[in-house]
Write a protein that holds these residues in place. Sequence first.
Motif, mmCIF file in Angstrom:
data_model
loop_
_atom_site.group_PDB
_atom_site.id
_atom_site.type_symbol
_atom_site.label_atom_id
_atom_site.label_comp_id
_atom_site.label_asym_id
_atom_site.label_seq_id
_atom_site.Cartn_x
_atom_site.Cartn_y
_atom_site.Cartn_z
ATOM 1 N N PRO A 229 67.467 21.242 53.625
ATOM 2 C CA PRO A 229 67.806 21.132 55.053
ATOM 3 C C PRO A 229 67.231 19.838 55.626
ATOM 4 N N GLU A 230 67.927 19.258 56.604
ATOM 5 C CA GLU A 230 67.499 17.971 57.153
ATOM 6 C C GLU A 230 66.410 18.097 58.203
ATOM 7 N N TYR A 231 66.250 19.286 58.771
ATOM 8 C CA TYR A 231 65.292 19.409 59.878
ATOM 9 C C TYR A 231 64.294 20.522 59.604
ATOM 10 N N ASN A 232 63.021 20.183 59.660
ATOM 11 C CA ASN A 232 61.940 21.142 59.505
ATOM 12 C C ASN A 232 61.669 21.794 60.864
ATOM 13 N N PRO A 233 61.821 23.102 60.996
ATOM 14 C CA PRO A 233 61.616 23.744 62.302
ATOM 15 C C PRO A 233 60.181 23.617 62.818
ATOM 16 N N LYS A 234 59.233 23.308 61.953
ATOM 17 C CA LYS A 234 57.847 23.126 62.395
ATOM 18 C C LYS A 234 57.541 21.683 62.790
ATOM 19 N N GLN A 235 58.506 20.801 62.646
ATOM 20 C CA GLN A 235 58.259 19.383 62.878
ATOM 21 C C GLN A 235 57.789 19.112 64.303
ATOM 22 N N SER A 236 56.861 18.169 64.414
ATOM 23 C CA SER A 236 56.406 17.668 65.715
ATOM 24 C C SER A 236 56.821 16.208 65.784
ATOM 25 N N PRO A 237 57.985 15.890 66.386
ATOM 26 C CA PRO A 237 58.556 14.545 66.284
ATOM 27 C C PRO A 237 57.737 13.487 67.027
ATOM 28 N N VAL A 238 58.068 12.238 66.748
ATOM 29 C CA VAL A 238 57.389 11.116 67.402
ATOM 30 C C VAL A 238 57.553 11.204 68.915
ATOM 31 N N ILE A 239 58.790 11.366 69.355
ATOM 32 C CA ILE A 239 59.067 11.544 70.785
ATOM 33 C C ILE A 239 59.010 13.048 71.072
ATOM 34 N N PRO A 240 58.227 13.474 72.059
ATOM 35 C CA PRO A 240 58.000 14.913 72.253
ATOM 36 C C PRO A 240 59.293 15.722 72.283
ATOM 37 N N PHE A 628 52.528 24.715 40.147
ATOM 38 C CA PHE A 628 53.350 25.721 40.823
ATOM 39 C C PHE A 628 54.714 25.151 41.208
ATOM 40 N N ASP A 629 54.715 23.950 41.772
ATOM 41 C CA ASP A 629 55.959 23.325 42.216
ATOM 42 C C ASP A 629 56.927 23.146 41.046
ATOM 43 N N ARG A 630 56.415 22.685 39.920
ATOM 44 C CA ARG A 630 57.279 22.472 38.756
ATOM 45 C C ARG A 630 57.795 23.792 38.191
ATOM 46 N N SER A 642 67.004 12.523 33.291
ATOM 47 C CA SER A 642 68.366 12.128 32.920
ATOM 48 C C SER A 642 69.168 11.553 34.082
ATOM 49 N N ILE A 643 69.001 12.108 35.284
ATOM 50 C CA ILE A 643 69.776 11.625 36.424
ATOM 51 C C ILE A 643 68.897 11.620 37.670
ATOM 52 N N GLN A 644 69.378 10.938 38.697
ATOM 53 C CA GLN A 644 68.730 11.026 39.997
ATOM 54 C C GLN A 644 69.071 12.372 40.619
ATOM 55 N N ILE A 645 68.038 13.082 41.073
ATOM 56 C CA ILE A 645 68.244 14.369 41.722
ATOM 57 C C ILE A 645 67.155 14.562 42.762
ATOM 58 N N LEU A 646 67.501 15.227 43.850
ATOM 59 C CA LEU A 646 66.540 15.431 44.924
ATOM 60 C C LEU A 646 65.486 16.456 44.534
ATOM 61 N N LYS A 647 64.236 16.183 44.896
ATOM 62 C CA LYS A 647 63.175 17.179 44.802
ATOM 63 C C LYS A 647 63.141 17.965 46.114
ATOM 64 N N LYS A 652 59.563 23.055 52.490
ATOM 65 C CA LYS A 652 60.521 24.053 52.023
ATOM 66 C C LYS A 652 59.901 24.929 50.942
ATOM 67 N N THR A 653 59.051 24.354 50.111
ATOM 68 C CA THR A 653 58.345 25.142 49.104
ATOM 69 C C THR A 653 57.437 26.169 49.767
ATOM 70 N N LEU A 654 56.759 25.773 50.825
ATOM 71 C CA LEU A 654 55.914 26.728 51.555
ATOM 72 C C LEU A 654 56.758 27.806 52.225
ATOM 73 N N GLU A 655 57.913 27.401 52.734
ATOM 74 C CA GLU A 655 58.812 28.379 53.347
ATOM 75 C C GLU A 655 59.267 29.411 52.315
ATOM 76 N N MET A 656 59.422 28.994 51.064
ATOM 77 C CA MET A 656 59.795 29.944 50.008
ATOM 78 C C MET A 656 58.740 31.044 49.882
ATOM 79 N N MET A 657 57.466 30.668 49.985
ATOM 80 C CA MET A 657 56.405 31.676 49.912
ATOM 81 C C MET A 657 56.367 32.550 51.157
ATOM 82 N N GLU A 658 56.651 31.953 52.303
ATOM 83 C CA GLU A 658 56.569 32.681 53.570
ATOM 84 C C GLU A 658 57.746 33.623 53.795
#
Length: 811
Positions: A229-240, A628-630, A642-647, A652-658
């Motif tokens: 996902p592109e947006y983390n719901p916990k994010q505290s952005p630069v501009i309030p 754990f991540d791996r 072998s190829i470029q792939i997103l990690k 998001k890993t913490l969200e998996m636990m939550e």
Amino acid sequence: MKYLYFLLSLALTVTLTLLLNVNNPFGQEVPAVAPLLSPFQGFWQNAKVEKASDYKKLKLKGLQEEVQVIYDERLVPHIFAQNDADAYYAQGYIYAKHRLWQMDIATRAAAGTLSEVLGERMLDYDLLQRRRGIAKAAERATQSWQKAEHYPLLQAYTDGANAYINSLSPKDYPIEYKLLGYAPEEWSVYKTALFQKSMALSLNFRYHDLAATNSLQIFGRETFDFLYPEYNPKQSPVIPAGTVWTTDSTRVIEQDTAANILIGSILPYEPLPMSERGIGSNNWAVNGAKTLSGNPILCNDPHLQLTLPSIWYELQIHTPAQNVYGVALPGFPGVIIGFNEHIAWGITNVGQDVTDWYAIDWLDEQKMTYRFNGKARDAEIVLEEIKVKGRKEAVIDSVRYTHLGPVVYQSEEADYYDLAMHWLSLETPNPSESNTFLALNRAKNYEEYAAALSQYEVPAQNIIFADKKGDIALRIAGKLPIKKEEQGRFVLDGSKQSNEWEGYIPFHEMPYSLNPKRNFVASANQRTTDKNYPYYYNSESFDNYRGRFINRELAAMDSIEIKDMMDLQKSSKSLLAEEALPLMLSYLDQEKLNAVQSGLVKILEDWDYHFQIDEVAPVLFWEWYQNFDRSLWDEIYQYEDSIQILKVDYWKTLEMMEQHALNVFWDQPETPVRETPNMILTSAFEQTYDSLQVRLADKNYTWEEYRGSYIAHLSRSIAPFGRYDLPVDGFKQAPNAVSKVAGPSWRMVVEMGDEIEAYGIYPGGQSGHPGSPYYENMVDKWVEGEYYKLFFMKDANDNRQPVLFEQRLKP
């Protein structure tokens, strides 16, 4: 003793260099041994102490009036000139005197001319730089700058640098020239542009189009959206968050979804070199409502890959039009981060993705024409000539340019598309772009600060501000494209005009914050805005922890003093660890652990989430988290070689636990049982114990030894000229974002009172000459977290702090 060590190290370096050259399989020429070892012009001439005679009065052609330069006890020059042109002339002369080889090698790396002096081993790198179009972009920038009113100031800097370069004889060359067997060249405004492009490569060349496209092909849209996902719901952005945006744009930008599914197979290309993610930079300013004195305090600590010589050079420039102090970059006039008698400012990287990739549909086997909007369009062929030391003939490479940019990825396989790169930093800038910091150096208030930033283009920066009147602000400065939803997130169809950028966000619609209600402004490379901002932008590189931590700390602080701000800059506490470790421990099956393993758990339970050099808990946490991540994302890591792939991002890993304890990704398909979070976390902990138990038996095995931070020489190959095994606290997800090779390149804290009080330090020294006592004299204090009080001289007669030398440059 220091100079004896230098001579012994240098002798060893010379010996190794000669041996490597004699046995060099690449055919590199051997440096002339007699001149190198000569007591009259060889390396012995470089092992000398700075002395007053090195800073005698000089007559320099090109100056209009006399310039007085006062060097303080750290060799920081304070330039007193009667006009700006003479000041920048003096700056160019001084920078070349102290950092000539750094200026030279940085611009060679940008232009792709390292092979000319380092031989064939750098040929692949040079070929890549030519394919990226860096030199052509610098040429276009130079031609544009020549139209600007301030261009004579750029030329004055160049003239000053050349005044020093042309005064040198071979005995005076920096030691690196003698070791590598070549001579300095004259400086030029073109080289200044090259250096700017090299900074852009470090700061706005991160992209994930190929990796995202491959990930989409492998997992499908539904799973891709879940994992990335592109947006983390916990994010505290630069501009309030909650800021209300107004825009003049009434056009609705619709996504051309066909572009995202153009590639029907995996893209095989190797990733281009990019700067490390998570290097980190921080800046913030608090207003008088939050400080004990009632004065604003501004702080900045840009984190970069650390080298010796250091990237920054400290100085003061005083003319009738300005009195400014701070740090400059090699090859560029003025101060980049600093303060004057009225304002202070600092920068961090914005990090938005401005490098988009387009699949080219060639219409002929020779790849001379391509399809665009249903018609044939000719490619431009640029022949790149690369001189290679040790070769009689130059290497010629043909680079194809489309209207979108150079074709960097090219395949001989018919099943694969070639990819053209549209990188914002390759575009021709406006003529006044290079005036941004020169204007900022002279700014007296918010209006002049904003006017200076309106000229700025690349790489986009979060530029923070505070002034004596009490105003604080932060503006996102730079040229940013108008994009469709998800445009640039995946490889796009280069044959469709609808996939091109729609123009650029107007300056008055760029995000900014002026005197916010929370009484502070701050940035740490996190997402710029909340989702309500009317323009789409993308990046897989936004930070999700340092910005939230800093905002949380500043919100809670009151009666702030300078020391409080220093402590926050140096904080090694990680919000990632604070949020991750309790979750990880909650899933750990402690009944399966032996007594020693249970003891390690107790160490983790008692830990305060600070990554300090003398503790073992950070080692245990980070090793456990990575194992754990791996294990959790084994379906993704199987492709990494072998190829470029997103990690998957940390959050998001913490969200998996939550929230997703039953998700299918917990299961490891190669095993007969269905794994649970308890099994994965426990197994990862046991794996951590198995890999660390021998080293943990040594009581000295702590975070310091595990991470092993160092500062290498800029060449990356002359070890005695670097500093190694640095005992410095920090972690890349803490405010003090120190990693193995990166960290805070300049720490600055400025209180904007009636009399400005400022502190700063960087991990190096003013001189770029390894034989100088000012080569790395500030490293130890930087490691210890100390600061120098900055000597902001009121005039040339200010004697509040000791000075070393005084020099007069005469026309």
